[in-house]
Design a protein around this motif. Sequence first.
Motif, PDB file in Angstrom:
ATOM      1  N   HIS A  59       4.873  45.281  54.590  1.00  0.00           N
ATOM      2  CA  HIS A  59       6.170  45.205  53.903  1.00  0.00           C
ATOM      3  C   HIS A  59       7.148  46.246  54.434  1.00  0.00           C
ATOM      4  O   HIS A  59       7.875  46.891  53.671  1.00  0.00           O
ATOM      5  N   GLY A  60       7.153  46.429  55.748  1.00  0.00           N
ATOM      6  CA  GLY A  60       8.128  47.336  56.353  1.00  0.00           C
ATOM      7  C   GLY A  60       7.781  48.801  56.206  1.00  0.00           C
ATOM      8  O   GLY A  60       8.588  49.664  56.522  1.00  0.00           O
ATOM      9  N   GLY A  61       6.590  49.109  55.739  1.00  0.00           N
ATOM     10  CA  GLY A  61       6.185  50.512  55.589  1.00  0.00           C
ATOM     11  C   GLY A  61       5.836  50.820  54.155  1.00  0.00           C
ATOM     12  O   GLY A  61       6.720  50.984  53.323  1.00  0.00           O
ATOM     13  N   SER A  62       4.539  50.848  53.861  1.00  0.00           N
ATOM     14  CA  SER A  62       4.092  51.077  52.487  1.00  0.00           C
ATOM     15  C   SER A  62       3.261  52.338  52.417  1.00  0.00           C
ATOM     16  O   SER A  62       2.795  52.851  53.439  1.00  0.00           O
ATOM     17  N   GLY A  98      -4.497  47.848  43.353  1.00  0.00           N
ATOM     18  CA  GLY A  98      -3.218  47.232  42.993  1.00  0.00           C
ATOM     19  C   GLY A  98      -2.323  47.204  44.214  1.00  0.00           C
ATOM     20  O   GLY A  98      -1.830  48.238  44.656  1.00  0.00           O
ATOM     21  N   ASN A  99      -2.152  46.027  44.800  1.00  0.00           N
ATOM     22  CA  ASN A  99      -1.287  45.920  45.971  1.00  0.00           C
ATOM     23  C   ASN A  99       0.003  45.220  45.578  1.00  0.00           C
ATOM     24  O   ASN A  99      -0.025  44.101  45.079  1.00  0.00           O
ATOM     25  N   ASN A 100       1.099  45.898  45.811  1.00  0.00           N
ATOM     26  CA  ASN A 100       2.409  45.338  45.478  1.00  0.00           C
ATOM     27  C   ASN A 100       2.485  44.899  44.032  1.00  0.00           C
ATOM     28  O   ASN A 100       2.930  43.806  43.727  1.00  0.00           O
ATOM     29  N   VAL A 101       2.071  45.782  43.151  1.00  0.00           N
ATOM     30  CA  VAL A 101       2.223  45.515  41.724  1.00  0.00           C
ATOM     31  C   VAL A 101       2.915  46.679  41.019  1.00  0.00           C
ATOM     32  O   VAL A 101       3.699  46.463  40.098  1.00  0.00           O
ATOM     33  N   LEU A 102       2.698  47.906  41.489  1.00  0.00           N
ATOM     34  CA  LEU A 102       3.279  49.070  40.808  1.00  0.00           C
ATOM     35  C   LEU A 102       4.803  48.952  40.717  1.00  0.00           C
ATOM     36  O   LEU A 102       5.410  49.289  39.703  1.00  0.00           O
ATOM     37  N   ALA A 103       5.403  48.457  41.774  1.00  0.00           N
ATOM     38  CA  ALA A 103       6.855  48.299  41.795  1.00  0.00           C
ATOM     39  C   ALA A 103       7.323  47.189  40.866  1.00  0.00           C
ATOM     40  O   ALA A 103       8.485  47.129  40.487  1.00  0.00           O
ATOM     41  N   HIS A 104       6.412  46.281  40.494  1.00  0.00           N
ATOM     42  CA  HIS A 104       6.772  45.097  39.711  1.00  0.00           C
ATOM     43  C   HIS A 104       6.611  45.300  38.208  1.00  0.00           C
ATOM     44  O   HIS A 104       6.699  44.349  37.451  1.00  0.00           O
ATOM     45  N   VAL A 105       6.326  46.531  37.800  1.00  0.00           N
ATOM     46  CA  VAL A 105       5.954  46.785  36.416  1.00  0.00           C
ATOM     47  C   VAL A 105       7.099  47.441  35.656  1.00  0.00           C
ATOM     48  O   VAL A 105       7.486  48.551  35.984  1.00  0.00           O
ATOM     49  N   PRO A 106       7.658  46.776  34.646  1.00  0.00           N
ATOM     50  CA  PRO A 106       8.728  47.438  33.890  1.00  0.00           C
ATOM     51  C   PRO A 106       8.205  48.570  33.008  1.00  0.00           C
ATOM     52  O   PRO A 106       8.819  49.625  32.926  1.00  0.00           O
ATOM     53  N   GLU A 107       7.033  48.339  32.381  1.00  0.00           N
ATOM     54  CA  GLU A 107       6.462  49.377  31.505  1.00  0.00           C
ATOM     55  C   GLU A 107       5.527  50.244  32.336  1.00  0.00           C
ATOM     56  O   GLU A 107       4.309  50.181  32.224  1.00  0.00           O
ATOM     57  N   TYR A 119      -5.245  62.109  45.453  1.00  0.00           N
ATOM     58  CA  TYR A 119      -6.000  63.015  46.327  1.00  0.00           C
ATOM     59  C   TYR A 119      -5.912  62.626  47.793  1.00  0.00           C
ATOM     60  O   TYR A 119      -6.301  63.385  48.667  1.00  0.00           O
ATOM     61  N   ASP A 120      -5.357  61.437  48.061  1.00  0.00           N
ATOM     62  CA  ASP A 120      -5.152  61.068  49.467  1.00  0.00           C
ATOM     63  C   ASP A 120      -4.033  60.030  49.532  1.00  0.00           C
ATOM     64  O   ASP A 120      -3.702  59.385  48.518  1.00  0.00           O
ATOM     65  N   VAL A 121      -3.479  59.895  50.704  1.00  0.00           N
ATOM     66  CA  VAL A 121      -2.404  58.918  50.912  1.00  0.00           C
ATOM     67  C   VAL A 121      -2.413  58.476  52.361  1.00  0.00           C
ATOM     68  O   VAL A 121      -2.759  59.261  53.248  1.00  0.00           O
ATOM     69  N   GLU A 122      -2.116  57.212  52.570  1.00  0.00           N
ATOM     70  CA  GLU A 122      -1.980  56.695  53.935  1.00  0.00           C
ATOM     71  C   GLU A 122      -0.661  55.968  54.028  1.00  0.00           C
ATOM     72  O   GLU A 122      -0.216  55.356  53.060  1.00  0.00           O
ATOM     73  N   GLU A 123      -0.066  55.995  55.204  1.00  0.00           N
ATOM     74  CA  GLU A 123       1.127  55.192  55.443  1.00  0.00           C
ATOM     75  C   GLU A 123       0.671  53.944  56.189  1.00  0.00           C
ATOM     76  O   GLU A 123       0.085  54.042  57.261  1.00  0.00           O
ATOM     77  N   VAL A 124       0.898  52.771  55.591  1.00  0.00           N
ATOM     78  CA  VAL A 124       0.449  51.503  56.188  1.00  0.00           C
ATOM     79  C   VAL A 124       1.677  50.655  56.538  1.00  0.00           C
ATOM     80  O   VAL A 124       2.737  50.815  55.931  1.00  0.00           O
ATOM     81  N   PRO A 125       1.540  49.777  57.545  1.00  0.00           N
ATOM     82  CA  PRO A 125       2.736  49.087  58.051  1.00  0.00           C
ATOM     83  C   PRO A 125       3.237  47.917  57.196  1.00  0.00           C
ATOM     84  O   PRO A 125       4.326  47.415  57.447  1.00  0.00           O
ATOM     85  N   PRO A 171       5.814  49.475  48.638  1.00  0.00           N
ATOM     86  CA  PRO A 171       6.754  49.877  49.687  1.00  0.00           C
ATOM     87  C   PRO A 171       7.195  51.332  49.491  1.00  0.00           C
ATOM     88  O   PRO A 171       7.407  51.776  48.363  1.00  0.00           O
ATOM     89  N   HIS A 172       7.296  52.047  50.591  1.00  0.00           N
ATOM     90  CA  HIS A 172       7.641  53.470  50.551  1.00  0.00           C
ATOM     91  C   HIS A 172       9.155  53.616  50.618  1.00  0.00           C
ATOM     92  O   HIS A 172       9.778  53.154  51.569  1.00  0.00           O
ATOM     93  N   LEU A 173       9.712  54.276  49.632  1.00  0.00           N
ATOM     94  CA  LEU A 173      11.173  54.432  49.574  1.00  0.00           C
ATOM     95  C   LEU A 173      11.719  55.121  50.830  1.00  0.00           C
ATOM     96  O   LEU A 173      12.812  54.785  51.299  1.00  0.00           O
ATOM     97  N   MET A 174      10.943  56.020  51.378  1.00  0.00           N
ATOM     98  CA  MET A 174      11.404  56.707  52.596  1.00  0.00           C
ATOM     99  C   MET A 174      11.595  55.699  53.727  1.00  0.00           C
ATOM    100  O   MET A 174      12.559  55.774  54.480  1.00  0.00           O
ATOM    101  N   ARG A 175      10.686  54.727  53.818  1.00  0.00           N
ATOM    102  CA  ARG A 175      10.794  53.701  54.851  1.00  0.00           C
ATOM    103  C   ARG A 175      11.885  52.693  54.503  1.00  0.00           C
ATOM    104  O   ARG A 175      12.579  52.190  55.380  1.00  0.00           O
ATOM    105  N   LEU A 176      12.025  52.388  53.237  1.00  0.00           N
ATOM    106  CA  LEU A 176      13.095  51.479  52.813  1.00  0.00           C
ATOM    107  C   LEU A 176      14.449  52.039  53.264  1.00  0.00           C
ATOM    108  O   LEU A 176      15.274  51.326  53.842  1.00  0.00           O
ATOM    109  N   MET A 177      14.647  53.334  53.032  1.00  0.00           N
ATOM    110  CA  MET A 177      15.934  53.932  53.396  1.00  0.00           C
ATOM    111  C   MET A 177      16.085  54.069  54.903  1.00  0.00           C
ATOM    112  O   MET A 177      17.110  53.703  55.467  1.00  0.00           O
ATOM    113  N   ALA A 178      15.029  54.568  55.568  1.00  0.00           N
ATOM    114  CA  ALA A 178      15.121  54.767  57.015  1.00  0.00           C
ATOM    115  C   ALA A 178      15.291  53.434  57.734  1.00  0.00           C
ATOM    116  O   ALA A 178      16.011  53.331  58.719  1.00  0.00           O
ATOM    117  N   GLY A 179      14.625  52.400  57.224  1.00  0.00           N
ATOM    118  CA  GLY A 179      14.655  51.091  57.874  1.00  0.00           C
ATOM    119  C   GLY A 179      15.731  50.176  57.309  1.00  0.00           C
ATOM    120  O   GLY A 179      15.759  48.982  57.633  1.00  0.00           O
TER     121      GLY A 179
END
Length: 409
Positions: free
Chosen positions: A246-249, A167-176, A238-244, A199-207
């Motif tokens: 949409h301004g940092g996802s 799921g790329n750029n869908v989790l944020a788009h889901v009301p339910e 179990y894992d996470v990556e920071e990818v560039p 998009p990562h909220l930490m990057r949204l705020m920092a950027g």
Amino acid sequence: MASCRFCQAPLRYTFVDLGSSPLCQSHIEPHQLNDMECFYPLHTYVCQNCFLVQLETYVSPADIFTEYAYFSSYSDTWLQHAKAYTDMIVGRLDLGCTSHIVEIASNDGYLLQYFVQRGIPALGVEPAANVAQAAISKGIPTVVAFFSETTAQKLCAEHGPADLIIGNNVLAHVPELNDFVAGMKVLLKPHGVVTMEFPHLMRLMAGNQFDTIYHEHFSYFSFITVEKVFSAHGLTLYDVEEVPTHGGSLRIYARHVDDASRAVSDRVTELRAREEAAGFTRLEHYFSFTEKVKETKRRLLEFLIDAKRSGKSIVGYGAPGKGNTLLNYCGIRTDFIDYTVDRNPYKQGKFTPGSHIPIWHPDKIKETTPDYLLILPWNLKEEIMAQMACIRQWGAQFVVAIPEVTVYP
Ligand SMILES: [Zn+2]
């Protein structure tokens, strides 16, 4: 008072209030220019209990996504990202011709095409029928549906459970949100993996990326909060990556809570600790954002006013969703920007929602030789500056507004 879409706590605290704006993909046809437009609040809240930053569901996803103007394949950068992801995940999870891949919000098949090319069975789930049709004509099986627990049960019955859910750029788009994550739990094989990018909220705020707030984006996640959401539905990150993108996802990797075959990586503990240290479990941290946003508006208007007073012409590049938030929040219309351009033919000949700036084919720029090109999709600025390098022939300059107003010589 509205309540949190994840934990149901009442929403008492503002994150940032960007006024009112029309839906960012509701481009105006020339014959609609005198019609009334619906504006909805762009007022985001932060939940004091789970720290989910969110917009209320003013508009139902059926109104937004059933005919959508966004075709992922128009961006070269995004296609490269999709190809690189496919190469990586196929190797990492050892996927092959007996695997079953499901992508939620598969758009025009921009990503699944790379699985299909390798002979790996893939199924797309896409709510916008016009966009799904583009995928089907490329030979990518696609179901037209919104993803939910009910959809997941149907997909499971008809196509079997998934080894990989993307799921790329869908989790944020889901009301339910709860229904959506519960659906992934249903669809996932016992040793299957979910990867999601958002998009990562930490990057949204920092950027200072406040323009990525628009009605299609209902939720804005820190890692700490998204981990709580998945955990509530029996899924472990179990894992996470920071990818560039949409301004940092973030790209999160989830598995069933009882699947011990995949250990939790150090990157999970490290990011959680980094977010905590940055203040993401304290409300005051979230309150600091508003003033940064107001200052950006003042600086951008200052630049535009100075440019116009010196007789310069300014045009936009791109008509992305984020551009509409910026233009409407700052009150920028054709008084500052003569027109904008977009490679997507679906948008050409139309006008930006609310601000009514005409959208043309990029060739228009060579005809009118403006002094400044304001790049609205700043996340693609390198790609655009390379494509449009010709503007330097007549001494024009590129401008971006985010993270801060910058003119490129
Ligand atoms: Zn909450």
